[in-house]
Design a protein around this motif. Structure first.
Motif, PDB file in Angstrom:
ATOM      1  N   PRO A 135       0.357  10.311  -1.861  1.00  0.00           N
ATOM      2  CA  PRO A 135       1.505  10.173  -2.752  1.00  0.00           C
ATOM      3  C   PRO A 135       2.840  10.353  -2.039  1.00  0.00           C
ATOM      4  N   ASP A 136       2.821  11.006  -0.890  1.00  0.00           N
ATOM      5  CA  ASP A 136       4.066  11.264  -0.160  1.00  0.00           C
ATOM      6  C   ASP A 136       4.419  10.145   0.817  1.00  0.00           C
ATOM      7  N   SER A 137       3.572   9.128   0.905  1.00  0.00           N
ATOM      8  CA  SER A 137       3.855   8.005   1.800  1.00  0.00           C
ATOM      9  C   SER A 137       4.982   7.145   1.223  1.00  0.00           C
ATOM     10  N   PRO A 138       5.853   6.586   2.076  1.00  0.00           N
ATOM     11  CA  PRO A 138       6.971   5.767   1.580  1.00  0.00           C
ATOM     12  C   PRO A 138       6.558   4.370   1.132  1.00  0.00           C
ATOM     13  N   ASP A 139       5.344   3.917   1.466  1.00  0.00           N
ATOM     14  CA  ASP A 139       4.949   2.539   1.148  1.00  0.00           C
ATOM     15  C   ASP A 139       3.864   2.472   0.078  1.00  0.00           C
ATOM     16  N   VAL A 140       3.896   3.412  -0.867  1.00  0.00           N
ATOM     17  CA  VAL A 140       2.955   3.394  -1.982  1.00  0.00           C
ATOM     18  C   VAL A 140       3.730   3.477  -3.297  1.00  0.00           C
ATOM     19  N   ASP A 160      -4.638  -7.093  -0.690  1.00  0.00           N
ATOM     20  CA  ASP A 160      -5.396  -6.031  -1.347  1.00  0.00           C
ATOM     21  C   ASP A 160      -4.421  -4.967  -1.816  1.00  0.00           C
ATOM     22  N   TRP A 161      -3.786  -5.273  -2.954  1.00  0.00           N
ATOM     23  CA  TRP A 161      -2.646  -4.449  -3.373  1.00  0.00           C
ATOM     24  C   TRP A 161      -3.061  -3.053  -3.803  1.00  0.00           C
ATOM     25  N   CYS A 162      -4.116  -2.984  -4.617  1.00  0.00           N
ATOM     26  CA  CYS A 162      -4.606  -1.686  -5.068  1.00  0.00           C
ATOM     27  C   CYS A 162      -5.977  -1.453  -4.457  1.00  0.00           C
ATOM     28  N   GLN A 163      -6.129  -0.359  -3.797  1.00  0.00           N
ATOM     29  CA  GLN A 163      -7.402  -0.063  -3.148  1.00  0.00           C
ATOM     30  C   GLN A 163      -8.371   0.563  -4.129  1.00  0.00           C
ATOM     31  N   ASP A 164      -9.613   0.108  -4.057  1.00  0.00           N
ATOM     32  CA  ASP A 164     -10.684   0.756  -4.796  1.00  0.00           C
ATOM     33  C   ASP A 164     -11.487   1.609  -3.826  1.00  0.00           C
ATOM     34  N   ALA A 168       2.355  -0.423  -1.753  1.00  0.00           N
ATOM     35  CA  ALA A 168       3.479  -1.190  -2.284  1.00  0.00           C
ATOM     36  C   ALA A 168       3.430  -2.626  -1.825  1.00  0.00           C
ATOM     37  N   TYR A 169       2.798  -2.864  -0.676  1.00  0.00           N
ATOM     38  CA  TYR A 169       2.608  -4.229  -0.171  1.00  0.00           C
ATOM     39  C   TYR A 169       1.404  -4.215   0.763  1.00  0.00           C
ATOM     40  N   ASP A 170       0.815  -5.384   0.911  1.00  0.00           N
ATOM     41  CA  ASP A 170      -0.348  -5.473   1.785  1.00  0.00           C
ATOM     42  C   ASP A 170      -0.473  -6.912   2.256  1.00  0.00           C
TER      43      ASP A 170
END
Length: 447
Positions: free
Chosen positions: A297-302, A266-270, A260-262
């Motif tokens: 998927p269960d992480s609060p920061d994604v 690097d907002w979306c990881q490849d 959700a933030y970085d």
């Protein structure tokens, strides 16, 4: 209707000491102003009316300069306002009022504030015929609801395009963020700031007659391929059709899990993914959900982000190559006029064949869900055709089998009567009931 001639933008810079236009502070509560989006040519504010009778109504105010020194080609807010005032269609945003500030040559117009957009719906992991990964037990696969919403959105988009194309207007920036929705699923096309019109007007900031058309239009992965090779005389309506096909395809592309933030940007990881194909294996079918290694998927920061069919992050050449890798490098057979584009021979692309589009659209209705599976693919292919003249016109696309067979086409309860196989309820549920599964009350759009 045509109210555009009632506004003479050429007289805005009158030297009269008597103000011709009310200030925004006279109309709206100054404490309610909030900037919600901006770019190099304009900005959008949200506000409430000062009038107690309408104080509960939120509006979106678009502001931009009509002085070419402070605008950016081909953006023209004056032309945009004239276009919107000349249109009368249920799927095009309505103008509630407008004003002008002479000292700054700034034009303002306001429209209803709508809380949702198609981008937000596409980013919802529920918007899939498959259940998303993770431990959220209340999210399950619901192919029928998913398709009801997708069909309605595309039908309403095509309806708006059929109307403006009939009236000699091309939007030229059709994308999910420019497709707003009411809570009951009523779609409104917005942002005509770079629209093209068949007839030029002496008041236009940037006249675009045939042969001098701007090709730096549309956004990233929604740009038609002919715009990437310097065309100054092109079918602007066909570029809208390509954009619509790219938007429709996104209902069926994968959803990728991102941070959700970085701090490093690097907002979306490849890289490696769990439960999906490797990005390096382009021949393997994509999976409905892509979960990069190290994310849960269960992480609060994604959050989930819908992938585009094409890669609009690597410039015009990179975008062109990503299109060719899907539909094949143009040949004299697949696109007879390609070599005639001004810049088509400046870059030599590797010859690659077209791929099976189904492999790139893992969220298509299941193959057994006929005729919706076949019809969805067919409409996408007919909109994403190489020769612009081969793309299915919007007025014809409205008659496509996708909207006449399979899961029914639902339209908002206040939608004007149309010819065709559509309804206002299915199994006792309205379009608003279906849309409510995919929108969040916290969404805050109208960029």
């Amino acid at each position: 209707m045509d109210d555009s001639d009632a506004i003479d933008f050429g007289e805005f810079d009158s030297d009269s000491e008597t103000p011709r236009w009310p200030s925004l502070q006279d109309i709206f509560d100054a404490d309610s102003f909030e900037t919600i989006a901006e770019n190099a040519a304009s900005y959008i504010s949200r506000a409430r009316f000062r009038d107690a009778e309408h104080s509960s109504s939120l509006v979106a105010i678009k502001s931009g300069s009509i002085d070419p020194r402070f605008s950016k080609q081909p953006h023209d807010i004056g032309k945009e306002l004239r276009i919107l005032l000349s249109t009368d269609h249920t799927n095009i945003i309505e103008v509630l009022g407008h004003s002008y500030e002479s000292p700054t040559s700034t034009l303002h117009y306001w429209m209803p504030f709508l809380p949702f957009d198609v981008y937000g719906i596409l980013s919802n992991p529920r918007m899939s015929p498959h259940a998303p990964p993770g431990g959220t037990s209340d999210i399950s696969a619901d192919p029928s609801s998913f398709l009801v919403v997708a069909k309605s959105i595309i039908y309403q988009t095509l309806s708006a395009l059929a109307y403006i194309h009939k009236h000699g207007i091309a939007h030229r920036d059709l994308k999910p963020r420019n497709l707003l929705l009411t809570a009951d699923g009523h779609l409104k096309l917005i942002d005509f700031g770079i629209a093209w019109t068949e007839n030029t007007d002496e008041r236009d900031l940037w006249p675009e007659p045939r042969g001098r058309m701007c090709f730096d239009v549309a956004t990233g992965p929604y740009r038609a391929p002919e715009l990437l090779f310097g065309a100054a005389d092109y079918n602007a309506y066909a570029t809208d059709l390509w954009s619509t096909g790219a938007v429709f395809a996104e209902f069926f592309t994968p959803l990728r899990l991102c941070k959700a933030y970085d701090d490093d940007g690097d907002w979306c990881q490849d890289g490696e993914e769990s439960g999906s194909e490797s990005d390096s294996d382009e021949s393997a079918p994509k999976q409905p959900f892509i979960v990069p290694k190290g994310l849960s998927p269960d992480s609060p920061d994604v959050e989930w982000v819908r992938e585009s069919l094409y890669d609009g992050t690597r410039g015009q050449i990179g975008l062109a190559w990503s299109i060719f890798k899907v539909h094949g490098t143009p040949t004299s057979e697949s696109w007879p006029g390609f070599k005639d584009l001004p810049d088509a021979q400046k870059v030599t692309f590797t010859q690659v064949p077209a791929v099976d589009l189904q492999k790139l659209l893992p969220n298509l209705p299941p193959a057994e869900a006929e005729p919706d599976h076949h019809a969805s693919l067919d409409l996408i292919r007919k909109l994403l055709a190489y020769p612009p003249e081969n793309r299915l016109r919007a007025v014809e696309a409205l008659k496509h089998q996708l909207f006449r067979m399979g899961v029914p086409l639902l339209l908002p309860t206040d939608y004007p009567p149309t010819e065709g196989r559509e309804g206002k309820e299915w199994n006792g549920r309205t379009l608003a009931d279906f849309v409510s599964q995919y929108v969040s009350a916290s969404e805050n759009v109208q960029a």
